[in-house]
Enzyme design. Structure first.
Site, PDB file in Angstrom:
ATOM      1  N   LYS A  11       0.996  -1.043  -0.089  1.00 58.04           N
ATOM      2  CA  LYS A  11       0.025  -0.109   0.007  1.00 58.04           C
ATOM      3  C   LYS A  11       0.749   1.209  -0.193  1.00 58.04           C
ATOM      4  O   LYS A  11       2.110   1.059   0.327  1.00 58.04           O
ATOM      5  CB  LYS A  11      -0.825   0.013   1.260  1.00 58.04           C
ATOM      6  N   PHE A  59     -15.547   3.522   6.919  1.00 62.53           N
ATOM      7  CA  PHE A  59     -14.174   3.829   6.730  1.00 62.53           C
ATOM      8  C   PHE A  59     -13.768   3.848   5.281  1.00 62.53           C
ATOM      9  O   PHE A  59     -12.846   4.061   4.560  1.00 62.53           O
ATOM     10  CB  PHE A  59     -12.998   3.008   7.403  1.00 62.53           C
ATOM     11  N   ARG A  87      -1.915 -14.182   4.817  1.00 61.20           N
ATOM     12  CA  ARG A  87      -2.441 -13.424   5.868  1.00 61.20           C
ATOM     13  C   ARG A  87      -1.612 -13.549   7.139  1.00 61.20           C
ATOM     14  O   ARG A  87      -1.731 -12.892   8.124  1.00 61.20           O
ATOM     15  CB  ARG A  87      -3.953 -13.973   5.959  1.00 61.20           C
ATOM     16  N   THR A  93      -5.362  -6.881  10.729  1.00 63.47           N
ATOM     17  CA  THR A  93      -5.795  -5.721  10.215  1.00 63.47           C
ATOM     18  C   THR A  93      -5.434  -4.421  10.941  1.00 63.47           C
ATOM     19  O   THR A  93      -4.651  -3.542  10.454  1.00 63.47           O
ATOM     20  CB  THR A  93      -7.298  -5.749  10.214  1.00 63.47           C
ATOM     21  N   HIS A 117      -2.250  -5.192   1.635  1.00 66.51           N
ATOM     22  CA  HIS A 117      -3.376  -6.156   1.554  1.00 66.51           C
ATOM     23  C   HIS A 117      -3.087  -7.442   0.945  1.00 66.51           C
ATOM     24  O   HIS A 117      -1.998  -7.775   0.288  1.00 66.51           O
ATOM     25  CB  HIS A 117      -4.177  -5.335   0.130  1.00 66.51           C
TER      26      HIS A 117
HETATM   27  P1  ADP Z   1      -7.891  -6.850   5.943  1.00 64.16           P
HETATM   28  O1  ADP Z   1      -7.184  -5.897   4.935  1.00 64.16           O
HETATM   29  O2  ADP Z   1      -7.024  -7.343   7.154  1.00 64.16           O
HETATM   30  O3  ADP Z   1      -8.491  -8.039   5.071  1.00 64.16           O
HETATM   31  P2  ADP Z   1     -10.524  -5.438   5.835  1.00 64.16           P
HETATM   32  O4  ADP Z   1     -10.788  -6.410   4.530  1.00 64.16           O
HETATM   33  O5  ADP Z   1     -11.419  -5.718   7.099  1.00 64.16           O
HETATM   34  O6  ADP Z   1      -9.030  -5.911   6.319  1.00 64.16           O
HETATM   35  O7  ADP Z   1     -10.466  -3.940   5.463  1.00 64.16           O
HETATM   36  C1  ADP Z   1      -9.968  -3.507   4.535  1.00 64.16           C
HETATM   37  C2  ADP Z   1      -8.804  -2.212   4.674  1.00 64.16           C
HETATM   38  O8  ADP Z   1      -9.692  -1.157   5.138  1.00 64.16           O
HETATM   39  C3  ADP Z   1      -7.954  -2.608   6.009  1.00 64.16           C
HETATM   40  O9  ADP Z   1      -6.731  -3.403   5.421  1.00 64.16           O
HETATM   41  C4  ADP Z   1      -7.526  -1.178   6.193  1.00 64.16           C
HETATM   42  O10 ADP Z   1      -6.709  -0.667   5.359  1.00 64.16           O
HETATM   43  C5  ADP Z   1      -8.939  -0.597   6.187  1.00 64.16           C
HETATM   44  N1  ADP Z   1      -9.634  -0.590   7.423  1.00 64.16           N
HETATM   45  C6  ADP Z   1     -10.352  -1.684   7.992  1.00 64.16           C
HETATM   46  N2  ADP Z   1     -10.744  -1.615   9.169  1.00 64.16           N
HETATM   47  C7  ADP Z   1     -10.545  -0.182   9.330  1.00 64.16           C
HETATM   48  C8  ADP Z   1     -11.121   0.705  10.135  1.00 64.16           C
HETATM   49  N3  ADP Z   1     -11.794   0.489  11.456  1.00 64.16           N
HETATM   50  N4  ADP Z   1     -10.657   2.178  10.093  1.00 64.16           N
HETATM   51  C9  ADP Z   1     -10.063   2.544   9.126  1.00 64.16           C
HETATM   52  N5  ADP Z   1      -9.562   1.732   8.178  1.00 64.16           N
HETATM   53  C10 ADP Z   1      -9.990   0.328   8.401  1.00 64.16           C
HETATM   54 MG    MG Z   2     -10.001  -7.905   3.537  1.00 60.01          MG
END
Ligand code: ADP
Ligand code: MG
Length: 140
Positions: A11, A59, A87, A93, A117
Site C-alpha cells: 500500500k 471507513f 494472511r 488488520t 493487502h
Molecule cells: P484486511 O485488509 O485485514 O483484510 P479488511 O478487509 O477488513 O481488512 O479492511 C480492508 C482495509 O480497510 C484494511 O486493510 C484497512 O486498510 C482498512 N480498514 C479496515 N478497518 C478499518 C477501520 N476500522 N478504520 C480505518 N480503516 C480500516
Molecule cells: Mg480484507
C-alpha cells in the site's frame, strides 16, 4: 497442500517509505513466490471498484483516499496454502493487534495505513488477481 495463488498489494504508506524490498523479503522468506508484480497509481474509480465489498463501511471513503495517495505494488504470490500463509505473514488488520514478526506489526502506521493487502479466500483471490493481471503476466 495444493499450490495456491493470492493477490497482494503493497500500500501507499509502504511504497512512500521505500519498503517494497523489505516486504517482499518477508513473503519470500515465508516460502511465497512473487510470480507477478507491477507498480501503479490507482485511480479513485479503481480503488472504489477494488474495495467495493466495503462500500457501506464507515471507513470506505478514507480508505479509498488513502489507496490513491501514492503508488501501490500489486503482486501475485504463489505457494502452498498461499492465501492463509500470506494472511499469517501480514498479521492482523489493526497493527496494535498483530503478532510479533508480522509485516503489519513491524511496518504499519495505523489500522488504515497498514502497509499490505492480502486476499481473504481462494475465491476472492481469483477475482482480485483478475482485477490486476491477465494470465500471460503471471509466470509461476
Ligand atoms: P484486511 O485488509 O485485514 O483484510 P479488511 O478487509 O477488513 O481488512 O479492511 C480492508 C482495509 O480497510 C484494511 O486493510 C484497512 O486498510 C482498512 N480498514 C479496515 N478497518 C478499518 C477501520 N476500522 N478504520 C480505518 N480503516 C480500516
Ligand atoms: Mg480484507
Amino acid at each position: 497442500m495444493a499450490k495456491e495463488r493470492t493477490l497482494s498489494i503493497i500500500k501507499p504508506d509502504a511504497t512512500r517509505r521505500n519498503l517494497t524490498g523489505k516486504i517482499n523479503a518477508r513473503f519470500e522468506d515465508a516460502g511465497l513466490r512473487i510470480v507477478a508484480q507491477k507498480r501503479l497509481w490507482l485511480t479513485r474509480g479503481q480503488a472504489e471498484a477494488f474495495y467495493g465489498v466495503h462500500k457501506e463501511r464507515a471507513f470506505f471513503n478514507d480508505l479509498c483516499d488513502f489507496m490513491v495517495s501514492g503508488p501501490v505494488v500489486a503482486q501475485v504470490l504463489e505457494g502452498d496454502n498461499a492465501v492463509a500463509k500470506n494472511r499469517e505473514v501480514m498479521g492482523a488488520t489493526n497493527p496494535a493487534q498483530a503478532d510479533a514478526g508480522t509485516i503489519r506489526k513491524d511496518f504499519a502506521e495505523s489500522i488504515e495505513a497498514n502497509s499490505v493487502h492480502g486476499s481473504d479466500s481462494a475465491e476472492n483471490a481469483a477475482i482480485e488477481i483478475a482485477f490486476f493481471f491477465s494470465e500471460i503476466e503471471i509466470v509461476g
